[in-house]
Scaffold this motif. Structure first.
Motif, short mmCIF file in Angstrom:
data_model
loop_
_atom_site.label_atom_id
_atom_site.label_comp_id
_atom_site.label_asym_id
_atom_site.label_seq_id
_atom_site.Cartn_x
_atom_site.Cartn_y
_atom_site.Cartn_z
N THR A 184 -2.95 0.64 1.71
CA THR A 184 -2.07 0.51 0.55
C THR A 184 -0.98 1.57 0.52
OG1 THR A 184 -3.68 1.81 -0.72
CG2 THR A 184 -3.84 -0.58 -0.88
N GLU A 185 -1.11 2.59 1.36
CA GLU A 185 -0.10 3.63 1.43
C GLU A 185 1.03 3.28 2.39
OE1 GLU A 185 -2.06 7.24 2.40
OE2 GLU A 185 -3.22 7.34 0.54
N GLU A 186 0.87 2.16 3.11
CA GLU A 186 1.89 1.75 4.07
C GLU A 186 3.08 1.11 3.36
OE1 GLU A 186 2.27 1.93 7.31
OE2 GLU A 186 0.38 2.90 7.83
N GLU A 187 4.25 1.31 3.92
CA GLU A 187 5.44 0.61 3.45
C GLU A 187 5.54 -0.70 4.24
OE1 GLU A 187 10.29 1.12 3.03
OE2 GLU A 187 9.02 2.84 3.53
N ILE A 188 5.43 -1.80 3.54
CA ILE A 188 5.40 -3.10 4.19
C ILE A 188 6.81 -3.52 4.60
CG2 ILE A 188 4.72 -5.51 3.96
CD1 ILE A 188 2.44 -3.43 3.96
N THR A 189 6.94 -3.96 5.84
CA THR A 189 8.21 -4.45 6.37
C THR A 189 8.10 -5.93 6.67
OG1 THR A 189 8.66 -2.28 7.37
CG2 THR A 189 9.95 -4.15 8.16
N ILE A 235 1.17 -0.46 11.79
CA ILE A 235 0.72 -0.07 10.47
C ILE A 235 -0.75 0.34 10.52
CG2 ILE A 235 2.37 -1.57 9.31
CD1 ILE A 235 0.14 -3.53 8.74
N ASP A 272 -4.76 -7.43 0.09
CA ASP A 272 -3.48 -7.93 0.57
C ASP A 272 -3.10 -9.25 -0.10
OD1 ASP A 272 -5.48 -9.31 1.88
OD2 ASP A 272 -4.85 -8.70 3.89
N VAL A 291 10.01 -9.12 -0.13
CA VAL A 291 9.75 -7.93 -0.93
C VAL A 291 10.35 -8.14 -2.31
CG1 VAL A 291 10.12 -5.44 -1.15
CG2 VAL A 291 9.74 -6.46 1.11
N ARG A 304 13.61 -4.31 -6.46
CA ARG A 304 13.30 -3.09 -7.19
C ARG A 304 13.74 -3.22 -8.64
NH1 ARG A 304 11.84 1.29 -4.24
NH2 ARG A 304 12.11 1.15 -1.96
#
Length: 253
Positions: free
Chosen positions: A13-18, A29, A119, A223, A226
């Motif tokens: 969960t700390e990963e930045e999803i691309t 990842i 996920d 994504v 924001r």
């Protein structure tokens, strides 16, 4: 006591999803055990420690999941099975069929799994497998004890606690609050590296062509945009109230 734990490997969960070309980029990842499945594994190991038996962890995924799955062996699982078949790595339907096919090959008294994965968070796997096996299921349990050939479980039902007595074999999905998963020590991690992992493919599970047909198709991943920065109100209380009313009036129009 023969116990099966359904385990999923997912990204941290700390990963930045691309996302590239409408797909989540998996390469590079960090992978972890699904946290909800860790509660399932801890409960299975606790049952084994009291009543004896064997804990089998089952996962569906590629061979590169092997190192992550060995954490489950270090946490107390006795056996690891990985269904490594690209044709079975589709939607919840096809994965549940693969898990059910394996479970039918062996007799399990208890099956545990997390209430959902972090996920996709569909919470479908436990119910689908239980229906396919024709056994009782209780989801999102918070307490678990054994009483003869039955399990006694508690689960939170929108503010009140429900207590159920369930004959075995049965399937239970777990959530935070059931237990505190143990930390795999360095010594146990070293032992886990020496344990073999059993691999299956679809042909080993007697899959038919119809069984391999996925029921859902993901059309696109994207994504979420924001959120814009919040607006800070200034001035006296009266000025802030007027500004807020003006803002709400504009938003409603």
């Amino acid at each position: 006591m023969n116990i099966l734990v359904m385990m999923k490997v997912t990204f941290s969960t700390e990963e930045e999803i691309t996302i590239e070309q409408g797909e989540i980029v998996q390469e590079g990842i960090s992978l972890i055990l699904n946290p909800y499945d860790e509660y399932a594994l801890e409960q299975a190991v606790q049952v084994k420690e009291v009543y004896g038996g064997e804990v089998t962890v089952l996962s569906v995924g590629p061979k590169r999941y092997e190192d992550t799955l060995r954490t489950a062996l270090a946490m107390g699982a006795d056996r690891m099975v990985l269904i490594d078949d690209p044709a079975l790595m589709g939607d919840e339907w096809i994965v549940s069929q693969a898990i059910s096919a394996f479970a039918k090959k062996e007799r399990f008294d208890l099956i545990f799994g997390g209430q959902m994965s972090i996920d996709y968070a569909s919470a479908q796997m436990g119910p689908r497998v239980a229906v396919e096996l024709g056994i009782p299921i209780v989801t999102t349990i918070l307490e678990f004890t054994m009483d003869g050939q039955c399990a006694v479980v508690h689960r939170d039902m929108d503010g009140y606690m429900e207590k159920l007595r369930v004959p075995l074999p049965a399937l239970f999905t777990t959530q935070q609050g059931l237990n505190e998963p143990r930390y795999p020590t360095l010594q146990n991690r070293m032992r886990a590296r020496k344990k073999p992992i059993v691999y299956y493919i679809g042909e080993d599970l007697d899959f038919s062509h119809e069984d391999r047909q996925v029921k859902t198709v993901s059309q696109e991943f994207f994504v979420a945009p924001r959120r814009s920065e919040g607006k800070i109100l200034h001035g006296s209380l009266a000025d802030q109230v007027k500004e807020l009313c003006d803002f709400l009036r504009f938003a409603i129009q």
